[in-house]
Design an enzyme around this catalytic site. Structure first.
Site, PDB file in Angstrom:
ATOM      1  N   ASP A   1       0.838  -1.191   0.000  1.00  0.00           N
ATOM      2  CA  ASP A   1       0.000   0.000   0.000  1.00  0.00           C
ATOM      3  C   ASP A   1       0.879   1.249   0.000  1.00  0.00           C
ATOM      4  O   ASP A   1       1.961   1.222  -0.579  1.00  0.00           O
ATOM      5  CB  ASP A   1      -0.931  -0.039   1.231  1.00  0.00           C
ATOM      6  CG  ASP A   1      -2.297   0.558   0.954  1.00  0.00           C
ATOM      7  OD1 ASP A   1      -2.357   1.774   0.741  1.00  0.00           O
ATOM      8  OD2 ASP A   1      -3.288  -0.186   0.946  1.00  0.00           O
TER       9      ASP A   1
ATOM     10  N   HIS B   1      -3.469   6.070   3.298  1.00  0.00           N
ATOM     11  CA  HIS B   1      -4.347   4.930   3.021  1.00  0.00           C
ATOM     12  C   HIS B   1      -3.848   3.648   3.674  1.00  0.00           C
ATOM     13  O   HIS B   1      -4.609   2.898   4.290  1.00  0.00           O
ATOM     14  CB  HIS B   1      -4.436   4.778   1.497  1.00  0.00           C
ATOM     15  CG  HIS B   1      -5.327   3.692   1.012  1.00  0.00           C
ATOM     16  ND1 HIS B   1      -4.866   2.420   0.732  1.00  0.00           N
ATOM     17  CD2 HIS B   1      -6.645   3.678   0.720  1.00  0.00           C
ATOM     18  CE1 HIS B   1      -5.862   1.682   0.289  1.00  0.00           C
ATOM     19  NE2 HIS B   1      -6.961   2.410   0.277  1.00  0.00           N
TER      20      HIS B   1
ATOM     21  N   SER C   1     -11.348  -0.868  -0.350  1.00  0.00           N
ATOM     22  CA  SER C   1     -10.077  -0.863   0.379  1.00  0.00           C
ATOM     23  C   SER C   1     -10.275  -1.206   1.840  1.00  0.00           C
ATOM     24  O   SER C   1      -9.416  -1.816   2.475  1.00  0.00           O
ATOM     25  CB  SER C   1      -9.424   0.524   0.304  1.00  0.00           C
ATOM     26  OG  SER C   1      -8.589   0.637  -0.811  1.00  0.00           O
TER      27      SER C   1
END
Length: 769
Positions: free
Chosen positions: A428, A486, A684
């Site tokens: 990520d 994120h 996600s």
């Protein structure tokens, strides 16, 4: 699957799907959904202004926590125009991924590795006569170097690592020098191969009970060795021959470049000044605007009539033309552009789904044979736990949620909150290492920064051992742009933060080893970086330190989480990387994507050999933004920030770790400048729930295979009512009408809803060997 369609057919099909999305977005009625988002925004403003607070008799844990341990991001960004998925994907200018044909992977068998003697693990490999003769036949070739002495013990691999895979410079203006460099690079590669353990098959008898006597340290060493990709003679020769083809192709266009070699044969070609070695960029280059090094994929490819001058003046077109020529050479298994992946947050609402009504909660299927929980429920003391509906038990009533995945019931009934022996790699944006709920967490292991281009890295350099997330803001001129952090949110859902520590939120697996692998940076992540990140996470290939030495992952992943997405059919190189790790027993969990289309159009959710996860809301219904289709395996909590189905005055997003600004105290309602927890939504957020669930199952049954763990997970899904995956037929063309429901169609969204309450205890036959 559309795996065998031609690239032109795929592009036409994909274009049609995108066009339909644009038409639907133009005619969608959004007023109800946006008005509901405004109501939620107003409620949050009430909290920030102090007009709404937690009652004195409210949750005692939340009331007792300090502000820093409970403050939440207050910015809601849902009252905005609807955005559809990007009309066109992007690629890195001058960067191409290719793999020569017919390269067979080399690997060890773990049980054979366990039986090797100390000296056999790193025995010297005799020079390959065919390779030596091949090099000797090359014009101007120097004699091969002498064999390298083999290390004497397994620990030598860490103490005296081999040099990293070489890069080869290709300069058509000096063809002989380039060919000499090709030969030198491959002699160096052959020398590295000689110093490594042999992957020749070994078969020895072993009594079943004697396996139990193998020391844990040796078991771990054998596991690492079995995961490791070994350099084969076949790969060496074929990559060398492919480099010659690449040199000839660059000569045609009068361009130079370089090629990074690979243990498994997957090569990355950087052409011209825009595609030059990312490690050579200066700090000034790192500040370049993304349009200077990223290009939109028009789908036109390289026209047959394109002249040389035009190609040389347009780096993006040169990339297309070199891809075309390399494919036509017949030398390669695949050649493709270096696509740019994005995280799968949903930052803006998707069109309204007329089939959903705020406040309704269908009852998911239940198993009447499952006995009620009679044990004292395990409840983490993290102050924000009461806001984490996603982990709560599935059902109606206080402390339950129609979309909850019943992690709490699993912790209680299975007496298991995870194990530090289970490794989950999160590929990520990296991890905020100074986050207060993460910096001292025992759940975080050393990771790796695989972002090769400093212009995207945002940290001043290329690949290194620092997986910290410095932010990924792409275009500062965009008024809605912000660093996403994120990877921190995703990893927090799995269990990167310390759970049950009286701070912030809880994770799905309290005791787990998280390995952060940074592959996305500023403006996204290159496909070539993601491919390497997957392989490094699985323990197949090493990284490279500042001295050029190989650094292997000391904690090869049992599970890899990919909460990333590309609006393309699964790239061949990505499928190759996924196959490489899954063949070694690694489980790969992927977000289905957030474009309201069939997951087959998205990668990695539409790739083979992944567990593809769609997003559900707090009612257990598929979220309106989520992709769907037969490729989806599981529906898991992904959240919907425009709804408040549990009536707590807060959006039904997924609350997890993430540094934010413009925050508020959920107890007093007062504004707070900075905080470390935030709601987000997206597939996600759904994928890490499945990764955490698999980590719990692995902790419960350490010897279970990946296939056994997957079967246990899928067998425990809640059967869904048709309306839980329903949507307007007009908004989701190609879906199946639901009998008796006017204008409503079913969207395939996996075998069922994630519900760990359905996993039977081991004593009744649940999973494991």
């Amino acid at each position: 699957m559309l795996r065998n369609l031609t690239s032109t057919t795929k592009r036409v099909a994909l274009g049609a799907a995108m066009a339909s999305l644009l038409v639907l977005a133009a005619c969608d009625q959004q007023s109800t959904r946006i008005e509901h988002a405004r109501d939620l925004a107003d409620a949050t403003l009430d909290q920030i202004s102090g007009r709404a607070v937690v009652e004195p008799e409210g949750d005692a844990t939340l009331l007792a926590a300090s502000v820093v341990d409970r403050a939440i991001a207050g910015t809601l960004r849902n009252d905005m125009p609807v955005e559809v998925a990007s009309e066109k994907s992007r690629f890195a200018v001058g960067s191409i991924i290719a793999k020569p044909k017919d390269i067979q992977p080399m690997m060890f068998d773990e049980e054979d590795a366990l039986m090797m003697d100390e000296d056999e693990l790193f025995e010297e490999v005799e020079p390959d006569i065919a390779v030596e003769e091949s090099f000797a036949a090359a014009p101007g070739a120097a004699p091969p170097p002498p064999p390298v002495a083999a290390p004497s013990s397994p620990m030598a691999m860490e103490i005296e690592p081999a040099r990293i895979m070489p890069r080869v410079k290709l300069d058509p203006s000096a063809p002989q020098e380039s060919r000499d460099e090709i030969d030198k690079a491959y002699r160096d590669l052959e020398r590295t191969a000689r110093s490594e353990p042999s992957a020749k098959a070994r078969t020895r008898s072993l009594e079943p009970r004697s396996m139990e006597a193998v020391p844990q340290e040796r078991r771990l060493a054998a596991k690492k060795l079995a995961r490791r990709s070994v350099i084969s003679t076949d790969a060496i020769v074929r990559q060398r021959d492919a480099n010659t083809v690449m040199l000839d192709t660059l000569s045609k266009y009068g361009m130079d470049g370089q090629v990074a070699l690979s243990r498994e044969g997957q090569m990355v070609i950087q052409i011209g000044s825009d595609g030059a070695d990312p490690t050579q960029f200066s700090p000034e280059d790192a500040s370049a605007r993304p349009q200077n090094f990223l290009a939109v994929d028009s789908g036109a490819g390289c026209p047959d009539s394109t002249d040389l001058v035009t190609v040389q003046s347009n780096a993006a077109l040169a990339t297309e033309c070199i891809v075309k020529d390399l494919r036509a050479s017949g030398q390669f298994e695949y050649v493709e552009k270096d696509y740019i992946f994005e995280n799968q947050f949903v930052r803006r609402p998707r069109p309204t789904d007329p089939g959903t009504t705020p406040g309704t909660t269908p009852t998911p299927g239940t198993d009447p044979a499952t006995p009620p929980v009679t044990l004292t429920e395990i409840t983490p003391n993290d102050p924000l736990w009461s806001l984490q509906w996603n982990f709560q038990n599935n059902g109606d009533g206080e402390g339950k949620s129609g979309g909850g995945a019943s992690f709490q019931e699993f912790w209680t009934r299975q007496a298991n909150e995870g194990s530090p022996d289970v490794v989950v790699a999160v590929v990520d944006t990296g991890l905020q290492m100074q986050h207060p709920d993460i910096k001292d967490s025992p759940n975080v292991a050393s990771g790796w920064d695989m972002v090769s281009d400093p212009r995207m890295g945002n940290d001043g350099d290329g690949r290194d051992g620092d997986a910290n997330d410095p932010g990924d803001l792409c275009d500062p001129s965009d008024p809605f742009a912000a660093d996403s952090f994120h990877g921190t949110h995703v990893a927090g859902t799995i269990g990167a933060g310390a759970s049950n520590n009286g701070t912030g939120v809880a994770g799905g697996a309290w005791n787990v080893k998280i390995v952060p692998v940074r592959a996305l940076g500023k403006c996204g992540g290159r496909l070539s970086d993601i491919n390497d990140a997957i392989r490094w996470a699985g323990g197949l290939i090493p990284g490279e330190d500042a001295m050029g030495n190989e650094i292997w992952n000391d904690n090869p992943a049992d599970i890899i989480n990919l909460s990333i997405g590309l609006f393309e059919f699964c790239p061949a190189s990505l499928q190759d990387a996924i196959n490489a790790v899954t063949e070694r027993g690694v489980l790969v969990v992927a977000a289905a994507g957030n474009a309201r289309v069939s997951t087959q159009y998205y990668a990695p959710g539409g790739c083979q050999n992944v567990i593809s996860v769609a997003a559900g809301d707090a009612r257990g219904q598929i979220a309106p933004y989520s992709n769907f289709g037969p490729e989806v395996d599981v529906l898991a909590p992904g959240g919907d920030l425009t709804r408040d189905d549990n009536g707590d005055g807060r959006p039904d997003g997924i609350l997890s770790t993430k540094a934010s600004t413009n925050c508020y105290d959920p107890v007093t309602g007062e504004g707070v400048e900075n905080c470390f927890y935030a709601y987000e939504q997206g597939t996600s957020m759904a994928a890490p729930h499945v990764s955490a669930a698999l980590a719990l199952l692995k902790a419960r049954s350490p010897e279970a295979t990946g296939a056994e763990l997957t079967a246990t997970l899928l067998a425990a899904l809640d059967a869904r009512e048709p309306m839980q995956c329903a949507g307007s037929c007009a908004l989701y063309p190609g879906t199946e009408p639901i009998p008796g429901s006017a204008d409503m169609c079913a969207r395939p969204c996996g075998g069922g809803l994630l519900n760990l309450a359905n996993v039977p205890p081991l004593s009744t036959g649940g999973g494991g060997r």
